[in-house]
Design an enzyme around this catalytic site. Sequence first.
Site, PDB file in Angstrom:
ATOM      1  N   CYS A   1      -7.369  -8.391  -7.059  1.00  0.00           N
ATOM      2  CA  CYS A   1      -7.308  -7.278  -8.010  1.00  0.00           C
ATOM      3  C   CYS A   1      -6.545  -6.081  -7.429  1.00  0.00           C
ATOM      4  O   CYS A   1      -6.061  -5.236  -8.177  1.00  0.00           O
ATOM      5  CB  CYS A   1      -8.711  -6.880  -8.449  1.00  0.00           C
ATOM      6  SG  CYS A   1      -9.813  -6.575  -7.089  1.00  0.00           S
TER       7      CYS A   1
ATOM      8  N   HIS B   1       1.961  -6.221   8.798  1.00  0.00           N
ATOM      9  CA  HIS B   1       1.338  -6.020   7.488  1.00  0.00           C
ATOM     10  C   HIS B   1       0.295  -7.106   7.222  1.00  0.00           C
ATOM     11  O   HIS B   1      -0.825  -6.798   6.797  1.00  0.00           O
ATOM     12  CB  HIS B   1       2.416  -6.036   6.397  1.00  0.00           C
ATOM     13  CG  HIS B   1       1.852  -5.898   5.024  1.00  0.00           C
ATOM     14  ND1 HIS B   1       1.410  -4.698   4.523  1.00  0.00           N
ATOM     15  CD2 HIS B   1       1.601  -6.829   4.055  1.00  0.00           C
ATOM     16  CE1 HIS B   1       0.935  -4.877   3.307  1.00  0.00           C
ATOM     17  NE2 HIS B   1       1.036  -6.157   2.994  1.00  0.00           N
TER      18      HIS B   1
END
Lengths: 274, 360
Positions: free
Chosen positions: B50, B99
């Site tokens: 989400c 990342h």
Amino acid sequence: VNWFTDRHFFLLAVIFYGLSSAYSVFLWRKGFRKDDRVNYLLLLAAAVLHTAAMFLRGFNFNQCPVNNLYEATVFIAWTIVAAYLVIGMAHQLRFLGAFASHILFFMGVFALMPALDPPHTSQPDFSNGLTSLHAALIFLAIGAFGLSAVAALMFLSEEHDLKFHKLRAIFSLLPPIQRLERVMNGLLLCGIILLTAGLAFSPLLLKQKYGVYFKNDPLLDYSIFIWLFYLALLVSRWKFGQSGRRFAWSAVGSFAFILLTFWGFLLLSPVHHP
Amino acid sequence: MNVIVIGLSHHTSPVELRERFAFADAKIPDALKSLRDSGIAGEAVILSTCNRVEIYAATSLEPAKAFAGLKQFLKTTHAFDAPLNEETYTFAEPQSLQHLFKVAGGLDSMVLGETEILGQLKDAYALAHRHKHTGARLNKIFQRAFNVAKYIRTHTNIQRGSVSVASVAVELAEKIFSSLDEREVLVIGAGEMSEKTARALLSRGARSIIVANRSRERAQVLAQEFGGRAVQFDDWAAEFEKIDIAISSTSAPHYILDRAKLEPLMRARRHRPLLLIDIAVPRDIDPAVNFLENVYLYNIDDLQSIADDYLKQRSEEIVRCEQIIHERVNLLLETKSSVDFADQRKMPFSHLRKSAQSAD
């Protein structure tokens, strides 16, 4: 090595208790957020030296080393540290050591005062197995009361933090206060059972020595008073739900009373110092 | 092959855009296949949650060319015509690896240090791996990312503590009671926050939930959901003898519980510890009850302040975590260079072997 006596071993143990006590202050300042393994190891090292000191003294005199105030204090302190090492195997209860170390250090320094350890006379106070057992049980009981007081101190500290919303209460790795209360209660129960067993030998020993089952003696009266006090404390908990802070303060206060008065009554007792 | 990443996250794009680019789990294998078939990526993993949609790809293309291809792939797959600029981010090595490690460690999450993302990342990788869309390169860096996440979790405080009011309440309960297994919880006023808190307590083992609400129907619905029972709102005090934790969030304009009312209740419950969580504004419980022995009262501000402190503590750990990630990425790249060098050195011999074999 002849010059290295049992007292030297005990002195080394007290140094470790001191180190543990200092490290405990660091743990406290850090909010008990680090695992207490270092403190546990320090107390383990102290306990090994402490046990060596007691063994050496016991083998030298061929009897349980509980003949004078030095030996009595050393025995009680040993009970506390031994019980802690067992209880401290549970990860969360290991922080008991941070509270116990101060008491152990204090008891160790007190025991090392030279006047408390006079040379053994030809007629020791505790001359047979039954007497040694009687003394050992009572000292074990005092040790259990001592560790219960340590748990109570830990409870009071954590309860205060929880009450006043100190972040330390939630950030620390201390156990829940209800578990501490159970530990406190269990140790008091152990203490009273041991004390009852120890005192049960008194009439037999008095009969052996004086031909009577009861003799008025300051230490005997004092011991009965202590027994009654702890019994009342436990009954008040079971019967009237006495718990929390008041119960913890009672456990701390009663052990502090024993620490401050026991040696005086021992010295005053003609039965124990004929 | 170099590892690159393209993505959109809560940092760069609003939820409307993120949901537009989200991949349904069932469609990911096909998307990965078409991505590989297009020649943009040799290996690929799609992470779609989400809060983020990211494509990790191992490619032999130049990064700029690969990014353009990936962006086009995203737009085509989701039939998106408008340009994508600031809404997406792209990283090539070594930033792409950094990342990934940050994402795995929860450092890039909306709730700093949360652990759910690690599970989602593992699922995304497992899905790609199961359908054979990963190879030596991505397998290695994802495994390394999971290791780094575990290392960060155990060696720093980035994931320590609760950062929501409900989980702080659970943590408090665990500091008071030996175990939550046998605890009974009373919910007075069935608001959203009290529901969340009760649910959190239930998930940690609380035995039963009693709900008292002005609307009896709402109380019954909630009680049924929790497997507990509903009581009349006016009867909540009668439950105090049994309960251990009370969560109050009524809309009453005055205190519904004060010291005078609680004192006899505490006697009736033989002074067993009682945790009171007052999440109502204005408050439902008189702060003076905290002076009673064995009563622990926390209001919404107390809980929020603990949650904030945990968050602050986590933020202070970021530098440490980034340092760990930096070191691990460097190590990974050094290994990669030495492997590449060894491959180059092996090449002439394999060439000779091939020649010899053809000569045979």
